[in-house]
Every structure is written in structure tokens, then in C-alpha cells.
Design an enzyme around this catalytic site. Structure first.
Site, PDB file in Angstrom:
ATOM      1  N   GLU A 101       2.550   5.127 -11.251  1.00 42.88           N
ATOM      2  CA  GLU A 101       3.609   5.749 -10.440  1.00 42.88           C
ATOM      3  C   GLU A 101       4.997   5.265 -10.868  1.00 42.88           C
ATOM      4  O   GLU A 101       5.940   6.049 -10.942  1.00 42.88           O
ATOM      5  CB  GLU A 101       3.400   5.430  -8.955  1.00 42.88           C
ATOM      6  N   SER A 133       0.850  -1.185   0.000  1.00 40.40           N
ATOM      7  CA  SER A 133       0.000   0.000   0.000  1.00 40.40           C
ATOM      8  C   SER A 133       0.882   1.229   0.000  1.00 40.40           C
ATOM      9  O   SER A 133       2.109   1.140   0.071  1.00 40.40           O
ATOM     10  CB  SER A 133      -0.882   0.006   1.242  1.00 40.40           C
ATOM     11  N   LYS A 134       0.246   2.370  -0.037  1.00 43.83           N
ATOM     12  CA  LYS A 134       0.944   3.662  -0.086  1.00 43.83           C
ATOM     13  C   LYS A 134       1.940   3.838   1.059  1.00 43.83           C
ATOM     14  O   LYS A 134       2.874   4.634   0.936  1.00 43.83           O
ATOM     15  CB  LYS A 134      -0.070   4.793  -0.007  1.00 43.83           C
ATOM     16  N   ARG A 135       1.686   3.128   2.161  1.00 45.93           N
ATOM     17  CA  ARG A 135       2.580   3.295   3.310  1.00 45.93           C
ATOM     18  C   ARG A 135       4.047   3.116   2.935  1.00 45.93           C
ATOM     19  O   ARG A 135       4.923   3.788   3.446  1.00 45.93           O
ATOM     20  CB  ARG A 135       2.263   2.253   4.400  1.00 45.93           C
ATOM     21  N   THR A 136       4.273   2.126   2.047  1.00 50.51           N
ATOM     22  CA  THR A 136       5.672   1.820   1.738  1.00 50.51           C
ATOM     23  C   THR A 136       6.098   2.312   0.357  1.00 50.51           C
ATOM     24  O   THR A 136       7.147   1.927  -0.133  1.00 50.51           O
ATOM     25  CB  THR A 136       5.931   0.302   1.850  1.00 50.51           C
TER      26      THR A 136
END
Ligand code: GLU
Length: 485
Positions: free
Chosen positions: A259, A249-252
Site C-alpha cells: 500500500e 490495522s486497517k482502521r487507521t
């Protein structure tokens, strides 16, 4: 281990256009394409856009574009699932008529209350056993009265085994299965009904999708059977995890194809990387282009364990493809980055020359565009910090002046002649080669890295080179580093 798959196959990639194409989705599409390419048949693209609130036409276009960019080929589609809604509703009516589905008038509050009551007793809740079906006359009466209802599928009273290509047999005991909604109260079909109807009408033979759908599969098997269709083979792919070992997810960091594309990753690198994140060729090969992957692919070697997304490995693969991809293809992929760098109108001949010189030295397309920008700039900015070492040498401006004069006087301005001129001067001055090489590179390109100096000298050009020597010499003279630092 699953039995050997044979073709031809009809596989489908069925993204919901609710966001950018996630790398997990892209990997599913890749495996579908590889299965189709290796066994023959058809790869179908079906956009599951029935959730109108969350779906978006722009995302549909974006997904189609991202798949095309990755080089994933489809034989049929893109089809929009929303175009088939009438068929799905008709299937629900058929199931109702055959008593394989029924009207359910219970309100959400009623269900909730019942659920709490049953769970409170420590029992497990299933709609199927929680409520007695209302008598037929009551159903007729309530329908006539126009009361709101949903349609539920009557799940057969039996366990279901999913014979999964990736995971082997997965057992779902009867108690874990329940009657589920196939038509909402606004008469729209749910995902379960739509996906099965479309898989049937499109003749799908193999459903390869993410593991997050595994719990849906017994429901789908129930529907396939109730609709009198042959079952496809199922394969559920493990999730892709981030460096934190949780679902990517976006967290990492980046998660979408878009992107990575914006980061200057080449499609063949992402394709290669994603393919190996959950599949292996059975030997230690890692760098494999699409043709090699098609040749080597077998579904039997799809792995069961979650792959951890390793950005460094992707970057490493990308460096390899930066060097090995033919120039014309690199130029094609580089175009948007050139535009961003203000180089859209760069002289095509010089551009080809310098891209060829730099592509193998750049980790990605962003770096490549950045690295060649100076060839097209009128003047450079020299950084004080980066030039400290040069500014400490009081004799350097004069040496560079001599070199510049010799370069100005050369008959031919070539790799060989510029190198010879520098070596001659080095010998005369009795200094090491580095004394002139490094500042010359910096003077001409504004950077300490890049291709071999004499490969760079020529595309910078003699005139532009002269101006840069003059600018750099002035800069050094204006900014000497005093002994105190
Ligand atoms: N549309 C579903 C999704 O994007 C996939 C459905 C399927 O592959 O069966 O998750």
C-alpha cells in the site's frame, strides 16, 4: 540491557504467506538484515507456508517482491517450509520414541468439558494435570484400532526463562506451561514443531521476531532442548501501533508495504522510517540511508516500547528521499506511476529533464507523475475556480498576448531569454512581476505550483507554449468575472 552480540550470525525472516507483507513484518526483516550485515553471517528467507488453507502462492511471490523492493537482501532462500514437512514428522516420531511426546486420543469435546469443569471450580486448566496418561497397553490398542489421535509434546516440569535480546529475562512459571500439540490428527506438523525443526536444520543462531510470538518461545525452547539442539538467542520486537494506540490495522490506514508503495513512497524512505520505529542510533540522526543504518546498527539499542506509526513523519522522510535520490533510481521507481498516468511512452529525454526538475518538489511518486503529466499533454483543461483571480483582470489577455508574441519571436528559447523578455515587458507595462508570472505559469502548466517559471517554460516547448497561451487567452476572454462576481 542485553550483552553485546557477536557474529557471525545466522538469522531468518519467516513470514507466513497469508497476506501482503505487513510493515511490522517488513521491520522484522529489516532488523534481521541489519544484524546480519553488521555482524556477518547469513540472512535466510523462509516462507512458512504449511497452513495450506491460508497460504497463497501469489502472496509468497508478493512478499518476496516486496522485500526485494525494500532492498532487503537475503543470502539463503527463499525456502518453502512445506518442503521440509517430512523432516518435521520424523522429528515428532523421534520424540515419541524417546517418550518426549505422546499420543493423545482426547476429543475436542472431552477437552472442552474438562476445561469448563476445572475453570468452574476456580482452578486453572492445564492439559498436563487435567488428565492422567492412559496406560501403555491402552495406547497400543487404540492405535491398532486406528482411532484418531494427535501427538503432544511433553513439556518438562520446570519454569522457563527466555533471555530476550530486547526485553531482558522473561520468566514463564511452570504452571503457565502445558503439553502442546506437535502433530495434528491428519499427521501434519504444527507451527511450533516446524519452526523449531527448521531453525535447527538451518543453523539459526538468532531468532528475531514479533512480540506476538513471545508466548510461543518457551514451547520452542522445550522442543530445542528435547531435540538435543543448542538454543538460538531470541529477540522479540514490540508491536507497531496505529494512531489509535492499538495494533496497527486497517482502521487507521495503510498497513502493508504494498500500500505504501502504491502511495508513491520510496523504498529507502520506508526502510529508514521502519528502522527507526523501534531502534535508535543513539544520537539524534533521523535521515539515514541503508549504508549508514548498517554501520550504526546494534541490537542492544532495539527498544522495548511499542512504536506508534506516524504517517506524517514517513511522508516527511519521503520528501527528503524524493529530493536526494539519484535521477536514474527515481526514474526506475517512477515507471509504474508513469504507466498509470499514460506516460509509458513519454520522450525519454524530456522525461529525464522534467523529472529532475520536479523530483525535489514532489512529496511522493504519485505527485511527481501527476506534476509532470502536463509536459506531455497536447492541451490543458483550465479550471474556472482556480482561475478566478486571473479572470477578474480585463487587461490580462492582451498582456499575455504581447508576451506570447515576444516569445514567438525570440531567437533562442532559453531560461535566460524568456526571463529577459518577460522582465522587459513588465518594465514597459510598469506592472509588478507577479502580474505576468502567475498567469503565465498557469497558462503553460495548468497549475499554480511547480518549479521556477523559467525552468518550466523551456521543457513545455515553444510551440506547445504558443498553443497554451492562445488557449488560455481564449479561456479568459470567454469566462470573464463580472464585477458582481
Ligand atoms: N511465520 C510466523 C509469522 O509469520 C513467524 C514465525 C517466526 O518468526 O518464528 O508470524
Amino acid at each position: 540491557m542485553a550483552s553485546q552480540l557477536t557474529g557471525p550470525v545466522r538469522v531468518r525472516f519467516a513470514p507466513s504467506p497469508t497476506g501482503f507483507l505487513h510493515v511490522g513484518g517488513a521491520r522484522t526483516a529489516i532488523y534481521n538484515e541489519l544484524l546480519r550485515k553488521s555482524l556477518g553471517g547469513a540472512h535466510i528467507l523462509r516462507i512458512e507456508d504449511t497452513d495450506k488453507e491460508r497460504s497463497d502462492d501469489a502472496m509468497t511471490r508478493q512478499i518476496i517482491e516486496a522485500l526485494a523492493w525494500l532492498g532487503i537482501e537475503v543470502d539463503e532462500g527463499p525456502f518453502l517450509q512445506s518442503a521440509n514437512l517430512q523432516d518435521h514428522t520424523a522429528a515428532a516420531q523421534r520424540l515419541l520414541a524417546e517418550d518426549k511426546a505422546y499420543h493423545c486420543f482426547r476429543t475436542a469435546e472431552e477437552l472442552d468439558e474438562k476445561r469448563k469443569e476445572i475453570l468452574g471450580r476456580g482452578d486453572s486448566y492445564r492439559y498436563k494435570t487435567a488428565f492422567d496418561p492412559p496406560p501403555r497397553e491402552e495406547v497400543e490398542r487404540r492405535l491398532e484400532a486406528g482411532e484418531p489421535y494427535v501427538v503432544r509434546f511433553r513439556m518438562p516440569d520446570e519454569a522457563i526463562v527466555v533471555e530476550d535480546i530486547v526485553r531482558g529475562d522473561v520468566h514463564f512459571p511452570e504452571e503457565s506451561l502445558d503439553d502442546f500439540i506437535i502433530l495434528r490428527s491428519d499427521r501434519t506438523p504444527t507451527y511450533h514443531l516446524s519452526v523449531v525443526c527448521d531453525d535447527i536444520s538451518m543453523g539459526v543462531t538468532h531468532v528475531i521476531r514479533g512480540e506476538d510470538h513471545l508466548s510461543n518461545t518457551p514451547k520452542h525452547i522445550g522442543l530445542f532442548r528435547a531435540l538435543g539442539a543448542d538454543l538460538p538467542r531470541f529477540g522479540h520486537l514490540p508491536l507497531i501501533l496505529g494512531a489509535d494506540k492499538k495494533r496497527l490495522s486497517k482502521r487507521t490506514g495503510a498497513t502493508s508495504v504494498e500500500e505504501f508503495r502504491a502511495q508513491g513512497i520510496l523504498p529507502q524512505a520506508l526502510y529508514n522510517y521502519l528502522c527507526l520505529l523501534g531502534w535508535s542510533p543513539g544520537d539524534d540522526r533521523e535521515l539515514m540511508d541503508r549504508a549508514e543504518l548498517i554501520e550504526a546498527f546494534t541490537a542492544e539499542r532495539l527498544g522495548k516500547t511499542h512504536g506508534v506509526f506516524d504517517v506524517d513523519k514517513l511522508k516527511w522522510m519521503n520528501s527528503h528521499y524524493m529530493a536526494s535520490t539519484p535521477l536514474d533510481e527515481i526514474l526506475e521507481h517512477l515507471a509504474p506511476f508513469l504507466e498509470e498516468a499514460g506516460l509509458a511512452d513519454a520522450d525519454p529525454e524530456l522525461l529525464r529533464h522534467v523529472v529532475e526538475l520536479h523530483q525535489g518538489r514532489s512529496k511522493n511518486l504519485v505527485e511527481l507523475a501527476e506534476g509532470i503529466r502536463h509536459y506531455f499533454q497536447e492541451s490543458l483543461e483550465y479550471d474556472l475556480e482556480a482561475t478566478k483571480k486571473f479572470r477578474k483582470q480585463p487587461e490580462l489577455p492582451e498582456m499575455l498576448e504581447t508576451l506570447a508574441t515576444r516569445y514567438a519571436e525570440l531567437d533562442d528559447y532559453t531560461v535566460e531569454s524568456t526571463e529577459k523578455a518577460m522582465r522587459d515587458l513588465i518594465a514597459e507595462l510598469d506592472v509588478k512581476l507577479g502580474v505576468l508570472i502567475h498567469p503565465t505559469r498557469f497558462a503553460l502548466s495548468g497549475s499554480k505550483a511547480g518549479p521556477p517559471l523559467f525552468d518550466l517554460v523551456v521543457p513545455v516547448g515553444r510551440e506547445r507554449g504558443q498553443r497554451r497561451f492562445a488557449d488560455f487567452i481564449r479561456f479568459l476572454r470567454e469566462n470573464p468575472v463580472t464585477p458582481e462576481g
